[in-house]
Design a protein around this motif. Sequence first.
Motif, PDB file in Angstrom:
ATOM      1  N   LEU A 502       0.825  -1.211   0.000  1.00  0.00           N
ATOM      2  CA  LEU A 502       0.000   0.000   0.000  1.00  0.00           C
ATOM      3  C   LEU A 502       0.859   1.260   0.000  1.00  0.00           C
ATOM      4  CD1 LEU A 502      -2.752  -1.118   2.515  1.00  0.00           C
ATOM      5  CD2 LEU A 502      -3.078  -0.529   0.108  1.00  0.00           C
ATOM      6  N   VAL A 503       1.903   1.236   0.805  1.00  0.00           N
ATOM      7  CA  VAL A 503       2.777   2.403   0.885  1.00  0.00           C
ATOM      8  C   VAL A 503       3.416   2.648  -0.475  1.00  0.00           C
ATOM      9  CG1 VAL A 503       4.910   3.298   1.906  1.00  0.00           C
ATOM     10  CG2 VAL A 503       3.225   2.145   3.350  1.00  0.00           C
ATOM     11  N   LYS A 504       3.785   1.558  -1.121  1.00  0.00           N
ATOM     12  CA  LYS A 504       4.450   1.679  -2.408  1.00  0.00           C
ATOM     13  C   LYS A 504       3.483   2.205  -3.475  1.00  0.00           C
ATOM     14  CE  LYS A 504       7.302  -0.663  -5.648  1.00  0.00           C
ATOM     15  NZ  LYS A 504       7.761  -1.907  -6.196  1.00  0.00           N
ATOM     16  N   ILE A 505       2.313   1.559  -3.575  1.00  0.00           N
ATOM     17  CA  ILE A 505       1.348   1.952  -4.601  1.00  0.00           C
ATOM     18  C   ILE A 505       0.957   3.410  -4.445  1.00  0.00           C
ATOM     19  CG2 ILE A 505      -1.039   1.581  -5.382  1.00  0.00           C
ATOM     20  CD1 ILE A 505      -0.604  -1.371  -4.461  1.00  0.00           C
ATOM     21  N   ASN A 506       0.798   3.846  -3.184  1.00  0.00           N
ATOM     22  CA  ASN A 506       0.351   5.216  -2.947  1.00  0.00           C
ATOM     23  C   ASN A 506       1.505   6.207  -2.806  1.00  0.00           C
ATOM     24  OD1 ASN A 506      -2.585   4.791  -2.783  1.00  0.00           O
ATOM     25  ND2 ASN A 506      -2.050   3.503  -1.040  1.00  0.00           N
ATOM     26  N   SER A 507       2.726   5.734  -3.032  1.00  0.00           N
ATOM     27  CA  SER A 507       3.895   6.612  -2.914  1.00  0.00           C
ATOM     28  C   SER A 507       3.914   7.409  -1.620  1.00  0.00           C
ATOM     29  CB  SER A 507       3.948   7.606  -4.078  1.00  0.00           C
ATOM     30  OG  SER A 507       4.409   6.968  -5.211  1.00  0.00           O
ATOM     31  N   LEU A 508       3.664   6.754  -0.509  1.00  0.00           N
ATOM     32  CA  LEU A 508       3.636   7.476   0.764  1.00  0.00           C
ATOM     33  C   LEU A 508       5.052   7.542   1.321  1.00  0.00           C
ATOM     34  CD1 LEU A 508       0.500   5.638   2.165  1.00  0.00           C
ATOM     35  CD2 LEU A 508       0.593   7.826   0.955  1.00  0.00           C
ATOM     36  N   ARG A 509       5.420   8.735   1.854  1.00  0.00           N
ATOM     37  CA  ARG A 509       6.803   8.884   2.277  1.00  0.00           C
ATOM     38  C   ARG A 509       6.981   9.317   3.724  1.00  0.00           C
ATOM     39  NH1 ARG A 509      10.732   9.287  -2.234  1.00  0.00           N
ATOM     40  NH2 ARG A 509       9.609   8.345  -3.947  1.00  0.00           N
ATOM     41  N   THR A 510       5.880   9.622   4.411  1.00  0.00           N
ATOM     42  CA  THR A 510       6.016   9.958   5.833  1.00  0.00           C
ATOM     43  C   THR A 510       5.035   9.113   6.623  1.00  0.00           C
ATOM     44  OG1 THR A 510       4.282  11.636   5.815  1.00  0.00           O
ATOM     45  CG2 THR A 510       6.516  12.372   5.264  1.00  0.00           C
ATOM     46  N   PHE A 511       5.301   9.026   7.921  1.00  0.00           N
ATOM     47  CA  PHE A 511       4.434   8.222   8.760  1.00  0.00           C
ATOM     48  C   PHE A 511       3.022   8.782   8.767  1.00  0.00           C
ATOM     49  CE2 PHE A 511       2.511   7.125  12.878  1.00  0.00           C
ATOM     50  CZ  PHE A 511       2.534   5.748  12.758  1.00  0.00           C
ATOM     51  N   ASP A 512       2.912  10.110   8.888  1.00  0.00           N
ATOM     52  CA  ASP A 512       1.581  10.715   8.922  1.00  0.00           C
ATOM     53  C   ASP A 512       0.808  10.416   7.647  1.00  0.00           C
ATOM     54  OD1 ASP A 512       1.438  11.652  11.429  1.00  0.00           O
ATOM     55  OD2 ASP A 512       2.064  13.708  10.985  1.00  0.00           O
ATOM     56  N   ALA A 513       1.497  10.459   6.520  1.00  0.00           N
ATOM     57  CA  ALA A 513       0.813  10.173   5.256  1.00  0.00           C
ATOM     58  C   ALA A 513       0.291   8.736   5.260  1.00  0.00           C
ATOM     59  CB  ALA A 513       1.762  10.388   4.086  1.00  0.00           C
ATOM     60  N   SER A 533      10.684   1.180   8.864  1.00  0.00           N
ATOM     61  CA  SER A 533      11.478   0.209   8.108  1.00  0.00           C
ATOM     62  C   SER A 533      10.961   0.081   6.678  1.00  0.00           C
ATOM     63  CB  SER A 533      11.432  -1.139   8.837  1.00  0.00           C
ATOM     64  OG  SER A 533      11.756  -2.190   7.988  1.00  0.00           O
ATOM     65  N   ILE A 534       9.636   0.079   6.541  1.00  0.00           N
ATOM     66  CA  ILE A 534       9.048  -0.008   5.197  1.00  0.00           C
ATOM     67  C   ILE A 534       9.460   1.200   4.362  1.00  0.00           C
ATOM     68  CG2 ILE A 534       6.857   0.162   3.942  1.00  0.00           C
ATOM     69  CD1 ILE A 534       5.621  -1.625   6.123  1.00  0.00           C
ATOM     70  N   LEU A 535       9.341   2.390   4.954  1.00  0.00           N
ATOM     71  CA  LEU A 535       9.695   3.609   4.212  1.00  0.00           C
ATOM     72  C   LEU A 535      11.155   3.561   3.778  1.00  0.00           C
ATOM     73  CD1 LEU A 535       7.891   6.323   6.402  1.00  0.00           C
ATOM     74  CD2 LEU A 535       7.215   5.525   4.124  1.00  0.00           C
ATOM     75  N   ALA A 536      12.007   3.092   4.701  1.00  0.00           N
ATOM     76  CA  ALA A 536      13.432   3.051   4.367  1.00  0.00           C
ATOM     77  C   ALA A 536      13.701   2.015   3.284  1.00  0.00           C
ATOM     78  CB  ALA A 536      14.256   2.736   5.618  1.00  0.00           C
ATOM     79  N   SER A 537      13.025   0.858   3.370  1.00  0.00           N
ATOM     80  CA  SER A 537      13.264  -0.185   2.365  1.00  0.00           C
ATOM     81  C   SER A 537      12.779   0.263   0.995  1.00  0.00           C
ATOM     82  CB  SER A 537      12.545  -1.468   2.740  1.00  0.00           C
ATOM     83  OG  SER A 537      13.074  -2.004   3.923  1.00  0.00           O
ATOM     84  N   LEU A 538      11.735   1.111   0.969  1.00  0.00           N
ATOM     85  CA  LEU A 538      11.202   1.521  -0.321  1.00  0.00           C
ATOM     86  C   LEU A 538      11.917   2.732  -0.902  1.00  0.00           C
ATOM     87  CD1 LEU A 538       7.349   1.105   0.195  1.00  0.00           C
ATOM     88  CD2 LEU A 538       8.833  -0.241  -1.302  1.00  0.00           C
ATOM     89  N   TRP A 539      12.146   3.728  -0.061  1.00  0.00           N
ATOM     90  CA  TRP A 539      12.642   5.003  -0.620  1.00  0.00           C
ATOM     91  C   TRP A 539      14.070   5.332  -0.214  1.00  0.00           C
ATOM     92  CZ3 TRP A 539       8.813   4.786  -3.633  1.00  0.00           C
ATOM     93  CH2 TRP A 539       7.492   4.597  -3.189  1.00  0.00           C
ATOM     94  N   ASN A 540      14.541   4.726   0.871  1.00  0.00           N
ATOM     95  CA  ASN A 540      15.914   4.943   1.310  1.00  0.00           C
ATOM     96  C   ASN A 540      16.267   6.419   1.515  1.00  0.00           C
ATOM     97  OD1 ASN A 540      18.146   3.660   2.247  1.00  0.00           O
ATOM     98  ND2 ASN A 540      19.237   3.618   0.287  1.00  0.00           N
ATOM     99  N   GLU A 541      15.332   7.206   2.063  1.00  0.00           N
ATOM    100  CA  GLU A 541      15.668   8.596   2.394  1.00  0.00           C
ATOM    101  C   GLU A 541      16.181   8.645   3.829  1.00  0.00           C
ATOM    102  OE1 GLU A 541      12.445  11.050  -0.225  1.00  0.00           O
ATOM    103  OE2 GLU A 541      11.715  10.127   1.589  1.00  0.00           O
ATOM    104  N   ASN A 542      16.889   9.694   4.188  1.00  0.00           N
ATOM    105  CA  ASN A 542      17.461   9.763   5.532  1.00  0.00           C
ATOM    106  C   ASN A 542      16.387   9.516   6.589  1.00  0.00           C
ATOM    107  OD1 ASN A 542      18.222  11.072   8.151  1.00  0.00           O
ATOM    108  ND2 ASN A 542      20.153  11.215   7.023  1.00  0.00           N
ATOM    109  N   THR A 792      21.374   4.624  -3.669  1.00  0.00           N
ATOM    110  CA  THR A 792      21.003   5.803  -2.876  1.00  0.00           C
ATOM    111  C   THR A 792      21.619   5.778  -1.486  1.00  0.00           C
ATOM    112  OG1 THR A 792      18.958   4.655  -2.313  1.00  0.00           O
ATOM    113  CG2 THR A 792      18.828   6.301  -4.072  1.00  0.00           C
ATOM    114  N   PHE A 793      22.539   4.847  -1.240  1.00  0.00           N
ATOM    115  CA  PHE A 793      23.134   4.781   0.092  1.00  0.00           C
ATOM    116  C   PHE A 793      23.867   6.072   0.439  1.00  0.00           C
ATOM    117  CE2 PHE A 793      26.962   4.345   2.647  1.00  0.00           C
ATOM    118  CZ  PHE A 793      26.440   3.836   3.813  1.00  0.00           C
ATOM    119  N   LYS A 794      23.590   6.544   1.675  1.00  0.00           N
ATOM    120  CA  LYS A 794      24.410   7.629   2.207  1.00  0.00           C
ATOM    121  C   LYS A 794      24.711   7.280   3.653  1.00  0.00           C
ATOM    122  CE  LYS A 794      22.544  11.499  -0.483  1.00  0.00           C
ATOM    123  NZ  LYS A 794      21.089  11.270  -0.724  1.00  0.00           N
TER     124      LYS A 794
END
Lengths: 839, 126
Positions: A502-513, A533-542, A792-794
């Motif tokens: 669901l997070v992926k399909i809806n391109s959600l990037r924050t917990f609130d979203a 963990s899901i957000l990090a596995s999908l988008w790998n943002e800080n 995208t690793f930093k």
Amino acid sequence: MNTNKNKHVVVIGNGMVGYKFCEKLVAKEKNEQRFTLTVFGEEPRVAYDRVHLSAYFDGKTADDLTLAPQSWYTENGITLYLTDPVVDIDRERKEVRSHHGIVVPYDYLILATGSGAFVPPVAGVEKDGVFVYRTIEDLDLIQSYAHKARRGAVLGGGLLGLEAAKALLDLGMEEAHVVEFAPRLMPRQIDDAGSGILQRQLESLGLTIHLSKSTQEITGDDVINGMLFADGSRIDVDMLVISAGIRPRDELAKASGIETHPRGGILVDNFLQTSDPAIFAIGECAVAHHMIYGLVAPGYEMAEVVASRLMGEEKEFKPYDMSTKLKLIGTDVGSFGDPFAAEPTCRTIVYENKSKGVYKRINVSADGKELLGGILVGDAEQYNMLLQTCKNKTILPPDPEDLILGSRGGEEAGAGVMGLPDDALICSCEAVTKAMLCHEIGENGHTTVDALKKATKACTGCGGCTPLVKDIIQGVLKQKGVYVRNILCEHFDFTRQELLDLVKINSLRTFDAVLDHVGHGDGCEVCKPAVASILASLWNENILEKGRATIQDSNDRFLANIQKGGTYSVVPRIPGGEITPDKLIVIGQVAKKYGLYTKITGGQRIDLFGAHVGDLPIIWEELIAAGFESGHAYGKSLRTVKSCVGSTWCRYGVQDSVSFAIEVEERYKGVRSPHKIKSGVSGCIRECAEAQSKDFGIIATEKGWNLYVGGNGGSKPQHAQLLASDMDKETCIRYIDRFLMFYIKTADPLTRTATWLNKLEGGMTYLRAVVIDDVLGIAHDLEREMQLLVDTFKCEWKEVVDNPALRARFAHFVNVPEQKDPTIQFESLRDQKRAKEWV
Amino acid sequence: MTSNDNLKTMETLTIHKDEITWHPACKTDHIPEDGGACVLLGGRQIAIFNFARRGEWYATDNECPHRQQMALSRGMIGSQSDEPKVACPFHKKTFSLKSGNCLNDDGYKIATFPIKVVGDIVYIGL
Ligand code: SRM
Ligand SMILES: Cc1cc2nc3c(=O)[nH]c(=O)nc-3n(C[C@H](O)[C@H](O)[C@H](O)COP(=O)(O)OP(=O)(O)OC[C@H]3O[C@@H](n4cnc5c(N)ncnc54)[C@H](O)[C@@H]3O)c2cc1C
Ligand code: SF4
Ligand code: FES
């Protein structure tokens, strides 16, 4: 009732049923000590779970399969002789004599000698490389021979044969053949159409199936090299497992003049008594109601009947239901009641979906009221319900096809099981009824399968009732208004896997979203880190930006592990365990400057303990300046890739394991996953890097690299299983990419790869099909998704060090940031410091 | 607007405690949204939580009574059947931010304090 006082009972055979008899008798006697028990076993080990014998190839040890440890027999006053078969029964003097010459008198004698594999009289069966599949010894022989074999065959396409064929695949055979005499697979359980579907499924997973083949000869000089069939065709194979049926072990009974069946088996009456009233026969050696019951549940029922009768209870062995459900190489197969009942005695309803590999058939009585039996292939979800409906003669709904059509939603499942009568037998191995389970769940609070195993022994036999037991737990809890689905928590009605999609399909990037879109309420300490963990596995943002810091577990939020007392540990990455003297010096200097305790970890790197939260950024600034990066010791992500020194120095090394370990560690560092991931690379089979205890481990071979997956240290150690062998580095990395990404996308939170793999339907064979054969057609996506994470690793610590706003978050007191927590105290220990003991 | 309403309810809730003195504790942006941080007030460690999702502020002891660890401010906050709570980072004991009661172990309780926000300053009543 003192008539039985201290009567001597001798049990011949320490197999599943012989053991069960002892267990039942001991339990019934309580502390009365009415009988003295002596047991003779021919095998070298105490009774083990033969039903799950194949799990031996999936990493289960002989100990795991043991039904009760040897100490159990001692504790219960049972004399046990192993590796010592009984060779003579003197019925006149009522005593038995063993191979080693031990003579024991009996008042009652129990024959539980089981059966052996039936080996058909085909020329050449004595050749090297021909095996049977019955005992742990057989499996050891098969396993060691398999190392030098490339092509294997199984003679017999029945239940056991297909299981043996799966074992051949698991052992890494390039070709695995199944040879069946009948025109279909599992001829005794399923019909032609069901067999057709099953065959296609099995073929897609790499088995070659030969039907209507009568084997004429096993060819080869002393060692098998092929099989020749009556129709003139042949196949070339290096090994053969014979699984053509069972032959009851009645030789001892026969020799002592006890009546046996002309086609084998010891004849018994409804009370399991043989022609000699002091002698009983139970399990697979007995012929009751004109048949041999080749399943464990009826054997257990026989044990119950004889134990009860010795205790003076009235009990009779009734014809037993031979329904079965099993999973064959990832395909469900179920057969219950009378699977072959056909018109005109009944109406047959068939559902078939060839593209999905599903076949279902139910036989309904001519008046449409009762279910007589049926067959399920490819999807046996409804098996338990159908079996119960059949056994309990439950009146059918007006449209009986509803029973096999339409997917079983959570709602229905609960209602369905709960609709069964109280005395419905749920676990037939241990005779546990629905009422007993409901009582334990509802009144005694045993709400997990494990707890119910302890309380009732349900699910401890063949395990087939486990899904139904789970449904009953859910049903009872639901009646009591308790949450039941395997959902994350009260804020998300989804499993982790569903949520990830669901997070992926809806391109959600924050917990609130995520919460706004698919959740409710405010979140909590369970769903926040899972979503993080899901957000990090999908988008790998800080992980600390865009409000994500406060959804991290405390360790991730401060990019360090919190210690007793509230200080933190600092673990710089040391890829592959390789470090230059200069870097070692920097670690020493930093530790000295900030007063840190240093220790070499179990993961080949150095941990610096006791850092104040406010010192973390400056410590990392110094480490980063010297070329270090975060070691992610705090994250659910890659920890270390342990290496051995390998071919660069070691006289045995066949490949450069250190270089590969570093390459692997650099590739997967920082990748967030459901739980931490560890790896290791060994330079040769001596395995000094302990790669087989890792989530994924690599071992060098002469030709390349072997990849093992699903290993675990920790409290329930488990060896990793071979996924693929002799690969070049590129292929190996490709398979690791797919394996890890598949795990990341489908595992529950905080589930290591070992546990995940143990629960994965179809297990290793299925995993291999996904990762190597790409049966799901997702391999390319998995690789692409992993590559995104790699690209995208930093280094998180570098980003914090360079970002004043993030840096400011590392203070104990926000109103006096320069002040440290005055409550932190240390003690000294061996020239260093340690945290003060808490109370 | 909402934060004003909340201030009002906060004040009405605590109005019967007559001897409250309000102490300025920190700036609002010192406390991360939907998380907490710790302040030192008159020698006492107080955890302040900015429950932005609910538009509410809370203040409690920073010390977790389970093992006397000064870390509640670093815990994750959330709700349990609408009750706002914080989970201690050490062993995940969770405490109601309203009552201070421990929600998963009856043996423990933490102190909570009145809190209000005026402009960008957070005040704690002691
Ligand atoms: C530091 C170290 C012990 C040491 O001094 O050697 C360590 C320390 C901790 N381990 Fe470990 N483990 C360490 C190697 C291991 C190993 C050995 C290894 O990796 O070769 C294992 C067994 C192998 C395995 O994981 O399969 C190990 C199995 C665990 C487990 C059990 C995992 C399991 O699946 O059963 C936990 C608990 C957990 O993760 O839930 C754990 C959890 C922890 C935690 C994070 C406990 C905690 O939550 O505070 C410890 C944090 C220490 C800290 O603050 O830094 N640690 N831990 C080792 C760090 C290695 C590194 O360089 O990163
Ligand atoms: C690979 C495999 C998979 C199976 N899967 C299933 C399944 O999914 N479901 C199911 O219900 N059943 C299954 N079975 C069948 C199940 O294992 C048997 O029904 C069960 O083990 C029978 O128990 P038993 O005690 O009668 O015989 P056994 O377990 O064979 O025990 C008999 C023991 O007696 C010993 N013995 C024989 N003669 C003597 C003597 N003279 N003196 C001393 N000891 C002697 C033998 O060595 C043996 O140890 C499977 C069997 C195998 C081999
Ligand atoms: S084994 Fe236990 S005590 Fe030792 S480091 Fe790991 S988690 Fe801590
Ligand atoms: S110290 Fe807070 S839960 Fe243990």
